[in-house]
Design an enzyme around this catalytic site. Sequence first.
Site, PDB file in Angstrom:
ATOM      1  N   THR A  59      35.433 -28.381  32.717  1.00 43.26           N
ATOM      2  CA  THR A  59      34.392 -29.401  32.817  1.00 43.26           C
ATOM      3  C   THR A  59      33.395 -29.237  31.676  1.00 43.26           C
ATOM      4  O   THR A  59      32.908 -30.215  31.108  1.00 43.26           O
ATOM      5  CB  THR A  59      33.691 -29.315  34.191  1.00 43.26           C
ATOM      6  OG1 THR A  59      34.679 -29.457  35.208  1.00 43.26           O
ATOM      7  CG2 THR A  59      32.654 -30.410  34.349  1.00 43.26           C
ATOM      8  N   ASP A 245      38.153 -35.934  34.758  1.00 45.90           N
ATOM      9  CA  ASP A 245      38.053 -34.578  35.313  1.00 45.90           C
ATOM     10  C   ASP A 245      38.810 -34.543  36.648  1.00 45.90           C
ATOM     11  O   ASP A 245      38.996 -35.571  37.287  1.00 45.90           O
ATOM     12  CB  ASP A 245      36.573 -34.209  35.530  1.00 45.90           C
ATOM     13  CG  ASP A 245      36.368 -32.694  35.590  1.00 45.90           C
ATOM     14  OD1 ASP A 245      37.373 -31.950  35.516  1.00 45.90           O
ATOM     15  OD2 ASP A 245      35.206 -32.257  35.700  1.00 45.90           O
ATOM     16  N   GLU A 246      39.229 -33.373  37.066  1.00 45.89           N
ATOM     17  CA  GLU A 246      39.944 -33.197  38.338  1.00 45.89           C
ATOM     18  C   GLU A 246      41.162 -34.121  38.422  1.00 45.89           C
ATOM     19  O   GLU A 246      41.433 -34.754  39.444  1.00 45.89           O
ATOM     20  CB  GLU A 246      39.004 -33.472  39.531  1.00 45.89           C
ATOM     21  CG  GLU A 246      37.686 -32.725  39.496  1.00 45.89           C
ATOM     22  CD  GLU A 246      37.791 -31.279  39.988  1.00 45.89           C
ATOM     23  OE1 GLU A 246      38.914 -30.829  40.305  1.00 45.89           O
ATOM     24  OE2 GLU A 246      36.758 -30.602  40.038  1.00 45.89           O
ATOM     25  N   GLN A 276      44.409 -26.575  42.237  1.00 48.31           N
ATOM     26  CA  GLN A 276      43.279 -27.094  42.997  1.00 48.31           C
ATOM     27  C   GLN A 276      43.545 -28.501  43.537  1.00 48.31           C
ATOM     28  O   GLN A 276      42.613 -29.228  43.873  1.00 48.31           O
ATOM     29  CB  GLN A 276      42.009 -27.096  42.138  1.00 48.31           C
ATOM     30  CG  GLN A 276      41.566 -25.682  41.766  1.00 48.31           C
ATOM     31  CD  GLN A 276      40.261 -25.687  40.996  1.00 48.31           C
ATOM     32  OE1 GLN A 276      39.217 -26.065  41.526  1.00 48.31           O
ATOM     33  NE2 GLN A 276      40.296 -25.285  39.750  1.00 48.31           N
ATOM     34  N   ARG A 628      34.774 -20.643  43.938  1.00 50.73           N
ATOM     35  CA  ARG A 628      33.423 -21.217  43.791  1.00 50.73           C
ATOM     36  C   ARG A 628      32.400 -20.107  43.591  1.00 50.73           C
ATOM     37  O   ARG A 628      31.276 -20.342  43.171  1.00 50.73           O
ATOM     38  CB  ARG A 628      32.995 -22.039  45.026  1.00 50.73           C
ATOM     39  CG  ARG A 628      33.832 -23.251  45.380  1.00 50.73           C
ATOM     40  CD  ARG A 628      34.042 -24.166  44.228  1.00 50.73           C
ATOM     41  NE  ARG A 628      35.320 -23.886  43.608  1.00 50.73           N
ATOM     42  CZ  ARG A 628      35.639 -24.282  42.366  1.00 50.73           C
ATOM     43  NH1 ARG A 628      34.781 -24.939  41.633  1.00 50.73           N
ATOM     44  NH2 ARG A 628      36.812 -23.987  41.834  1.00 50.73           N
TER      45      ARG A 628
HETATM   46  P1  ATP Z   1      36.713 -25.765  38.078  1.00 51.18           P
HETATM   47  O1  ATP Z   1      38.199 -25.643  37.948  1.00 51.18           O
HETATM   48  O2  ATP Z   1      36.211 -24.994  39.231  1.00 51.18           O
HETATM   49  O3  ATP Z   1      36.257 -27.181  38.014  1.00 51.18           O
HETATM   50  P2  ATP Z   1      36.020 -25.502  35.310  1.00 51.18           P
HETATM   51  O4  ATP Z   1      37.234 -25.072  34.588  1.00 51.18           O
HETATM   52  O5  ATP Z   1      35.658 -26.929  35.228  1.00 51.18           O
HETATM   53  O6  ATP Z   1      36.104 -25.004  36.815  1.00 51.18           O
HETATM   54  P3  ATP Z   1      33.353 -25.055  34.354  1.00 51.18           P
HETATM   55  O7  ATP Z   1      32.629 -25.489  35.566  1.00 51.18           O
HETATM   56  O8  ATP Z   1      33.393 -25.956  33.186  1.00 51.18           O
HETATM   57  O9  ATP Z   1      34.831 -24.610  34.765  1.00 51.18           O
HETATM   58  O10 ATP Z   1      32.809 -23.651  33.841  1.00 51.18           O
HETATM   59  C1  ATP Z   1      32.635 -22.563  34.723  1.00 51.18           C
HETATM   60  C2  ATP Z   1      31.437 -21.746  34.295  1.00 51.18           C
HETATM   61  O11 ATP Z   1      31.719 -21.081  33.101  1.00 51.18           O
HETATM   62  C3  ATP Z   1      30.217 -22.607  34.035  1.00 51.18           C
HETATM   63  O12 ATP Z   1      29.096 -21.920  34.482  1.00 51.18           O
HETATM   64  C4  ATP Z   1      30.225 -22.746  32.530  1.00 51.18           C
HETATM   65  O13 ATP Z   1      28.925 -22.968  32.025  1.00 51.18           O
HETATM   66  C5  ATP Z   1      30.769 -21.404  32.087  1.00 51.18           C
HETATM   67  N1  ATP Z   1      31.478 -21.480  30.802  1.00 51.18           N
HETATM   68  C6  ATP Z   1      32.474 -22.303  30.484  1.00 51.18           C
HETATM   69  N2  ATP Z   1      32.916 -22.083  29.230  1.00 51.18           N
HETATM   70  C7  ATP Z   1      32.164 -21.070  28.726  1.00 51.18           C
HETATM   71  C8  ATP Z   1      32.128 -20.363  27.472  1.00 51.18           C
HETATM   72  N3  ATP Z   1      32.943 -20.654  26.478  1.00 51.18           N
HETATM   73  N4  ATP Z   1      31.212 -19.383  27.336  1.00 51.18           N
HETATM   74  C9  ATP Z   1      30.383 -19.067  28.351  1.00 51.18           C
HETATM   75  N5  ATP Z   1      30.365 -19.684  29.551  1.00 51.18           N
HETATM   76  C10 ATP Z   1      31.244 -20.684  29.742  1.00 51.18           C
HETATM   77 MG    MG Z   2      35.435 -28.396  36.695  1.00 51.91          MG
END
Ligand code: ATP
Ligand code: MG
Length: 774
Positions: A59, A245-246, A276, A628
Site C-alpha cells: 500500500t 489495492d487488495e 489475504q 495486523r
Molecule cells: P497489507 O498486506 O497488510 O495490506 P502492505 O503490504 O500494504 O500490508 P503497508 O501497509 O504498505 O503494507 O506497509 C506496512 C508498514 O510498513 C507501514 O507502516 C509502512 O509505513 C511500512 N513500510 C513500508 N515500506 C517501508 C520501507 N521501505 N521502509 C520502512 N517502512 C516501510
Molecule cells: Mg495494504
Amino acid sequence: MNGFDDDPYEGAMSLSARAMMAARGAPEYLDGLNPAQREAVEALNGPVLMLAGAGTGKTKALTTRIAHLIHTGAARPHEILAVTFTNKAAREMKERVGVLLGGAIEGMPWMGTFHSVCVKLLRRHAELVGLKSNFTILDTDDQVRLLKQLVIAANMDEKRWPARQLAGLIDGWKNRALTPERVTGGETAAFNNKGSELYAAYQERLRTLNAVDFGDLLLHMVTIFQKHPDVLENYQRLFRYILVDEYQDTNVAQYLWLRLLAQAHKNVCCVGDDDQSIYGWRGAEVGNILRFERDFPGAVVVRLEQNYRSTEHILAAASRLISGNSDRLGKTLWTEASGGEKVRLIGHWDGEEEARWIGEEIEAMNRGTRGLDPYRLNDVAILVRASHQMRAFEDRFLSIGLPYRVIGGPRFYERLEIRDAMAYFRLAVSPDDDLAFERIINTPRRGLGDKALQTVQRRAREGDMPLLMGAQAAVAEGLLSGKGLGQLRLLVEMIGRWHGDVLAGADHIRLAETILEESGYTTMWLNDKTPEAPGRLENLKELVKALEQFENLQGFLEHVALIMDNDSQEGDDKVSIMTLHGAKGLEFPVVFLPGWEDGLFPSQRSMDETGLKGLEEERRLGYVGITRAEEICTISFAGNRRVYGQWQSQLPSRFIDELPANHVEVLTPPGLYGGGGGGGYSASVETRATKADVYNSPGWKRLQSQGTRAGARPRGAVTLEAEVNFSIGERVFHQKFGYGEVMGVEADTLVVEFDKAGTKHVKAGFVTTDSVPF
Ligand code: ATP
Ligand code: MG
C-alpha cells in the site's frame, strides 16, 4: 452528452507547490523505499503487479506511485483511477499522497471503492441502462421486499421459497457479472426453475422504480462499457493510470470492469496478496490476481519480501499458520525487527473472563508496565471472527470506563436486530412505549402495514391513550378488516401476557427467550437466507446472554439506556473493536485475537458450506489477523461459551496447534493456580507457565472436562421444546453425538442423522444450531 465535464484543472496541485517540488530535484519520497518498491513506483507505464505478503509495503508503494504520477506530471489527479477497499482507506491514501508531495492534493475524484466510483459513473450514464441519473440505491430490506412481491406474484409459496434466498442468488449472479439473459445451464433451474425469470422481472421492476441495488452499480457499468464502445473509450482516455489495492478480493464483475478500462493503455498497477483473500464467500476470485500476468503480458512483477510491520515472532507465527494452506503461491517473508514479545496465548474459563482479562491488559499497557512505554488506546485493536463476540467487550469496557470504538459496523446495541428485540422488551416492561410499538407492529411482517398503524394511531389519539390501548380499542371495535384484525388481536394479547409475566416477576431470561420466539422475531431471521442472518441470530443469542448479569428486564433496559448516553463524552483515544474482515490493510502496535475456538474460529459454518476451501479461507483470516500486529499479539480462547442459553464447552482452535511453539508464550489464565492477577501485563507477580503446564494443570483439565459452570444452570434446563425452531435439513450440534442434520421434528424430540453417531432421537433442548456468522 459526453459526461466529460471535468474541469481540466480540477484537482491540480497549486502551482506554487509544483514549483517548490521542481526546485527540490529528485523527490524525497523515493528515499524511503526499498529497490523493489522503487521499481514498482518508477515503472510508470505498462502493467505492474505487486504480489507480496502482509506488511511488505504494498500500500505504501501504491500510494507513492500515485504521488510520483502527479509529481512527474504523468497524470493530473483527476486522471488517476485508484480503487481501494474502503472509503476510509481511500481518504487515508489521499492524505498520504498529500504528505508525500508536501502539499494537500485537491480533488482526486476517482479515488474510492469500486462502489463509490461506479455510483459516480452510473449517474452520468444512467439513461444507457434505462434509468434516470437521480436513481435511488436500495438497501437489502427494500430489495427483499421487492423480491417478495415478485415471488408471490409468481404464485410461489413464500415460506418455501423465501425472498431472501432469491436475493442471495441474484447477488451471486451479479458478482459474476451475469445479467438475467446470461444465466444459463443448470443455474436456470435454481429457485424452483424460476430463478432467472424472477431475476429478469426484478431488474425490470427496478428500472420502473428508477432504482438499483448494490450489485447493479458494477453490473450496469460493465454492461454500458460492453455495449457502448464510445463511452468506454472516453474513460480509457480519462483514466490514464489505474491502481487497485487488495486486488485478491475482487469479484468477477469488478475484474471485468477493470480489464475493460485498462485494456487500451494497460497502465494498470494491481497490488495484493493471495494469502489475504478472505471474501470468497462474497464472490471474490483469488484467481483474478493469479491471472494478471496472462491478462497483461509483459507485466512488471514485483515481489516484496521484507516485512516492515511486525516483529520476528509475530511474522513467524503468521507464516507458519498460513503454510498449512495447500492452495497458495507461497512466499518468503523476513523482518529486521528481531526480538520483541513472543505471540502470547491464553485460555480462559469463559467469554466474560476473556473480556475482563483483555480489559485489564489494555489498562495496564495504557499505564505502562514492565518498563515499557505506555501504549495509547488508539494503538490497540481487538479483532473478532463474529460480530456477536463484540458484546462482551463492549459491556466490559463500558463498565470499567475504557473508551472504545466499533469499526465497520454499528455498535452492538445499535444493531437493527438488537434494537428490534429491545423494542419488544420495552413493550413488555412498559406497554405504553409508543415508539417501541411503532417499531415492532409489523416486524416481523404480519400484515399490519402503514394503513393499520394509521388506524391505530387515530384511535389512540381519539381516546388520548397509548398506541397499545388504541390497538386494543381498534380490535374491539373492528376498525381493521380481515387478516389484519386477527393479527393485531394476537399482538395485543401477546404484549399483555408478557407484561403480566414482568409484573409477576417471571424469570427474565426465560421471558426474553419467549418474547423473541412468540413474536416470530427469531423465526423471521431463521427463515432469512442472506449472509447476514446467521450473524443476527447470534447477536440475539448474545443479547439474551447479556441479560444474565441483571436482576430483571428493567435493570437491563436502564443499563442500555445509560450506555447509549455515555457515548458522546469520550475523547479521541479509543480501543478499536472490529471484525477480522474489517481489519484488512490496517496495522496496530497491539492486537488481541479472542475466541480462537473450533467452530467459532475456524467458523463451523464456513467449513460446512465449503469444506476444505472454507477452512483455508478461515486460515487466511487468521493470517490477516496476526499480521495486523506490530509489537504485541495476543491470541485467546475460552473453555466455555453460552450458546442458545446453554453453556457449551469449547475446544481451542485447531489453528492454535498450528502455531510454532518457539514463537509462542503461553500465559497463565488468572485464577488457575488460585493466585490473583494473571500472566500478562496486569500480573503483579510473574506467574508464567509453559503450554504443557497449562494443559496439564488441574484447573485446565477442569476447564476442559466440565461443560457446565458451577452455579450455572444445568444444561437443558433453560432451552426447552418450542423455544428453538429447528427445520428439516438444518445442521445442528449435540454435545454427545457431535454434528448432524435434522431429519424430523416430533414435539420436543428431534430425529437427527449424526455425521459420526448415526440416526438418533434427541431432546431438542440438548441440540444447538451450529452456525457461526461472518
Ligand atoms: P497489507 O498486506 O497488510 O495490506 P502492505 O503490504 O500494504 O500490508 P503497508 O501497509 O504498505 O503494507 O506497509 C506496512 C508498514 O510498513 C507501514 O507502516 C509502512 O509505513 C511500512 N513500510 C513500508 N515500506 C517501508 C520501507 N521501505 N521502509 C520502512 N517502512 C516501510
Ligand atoms: Mg495494504
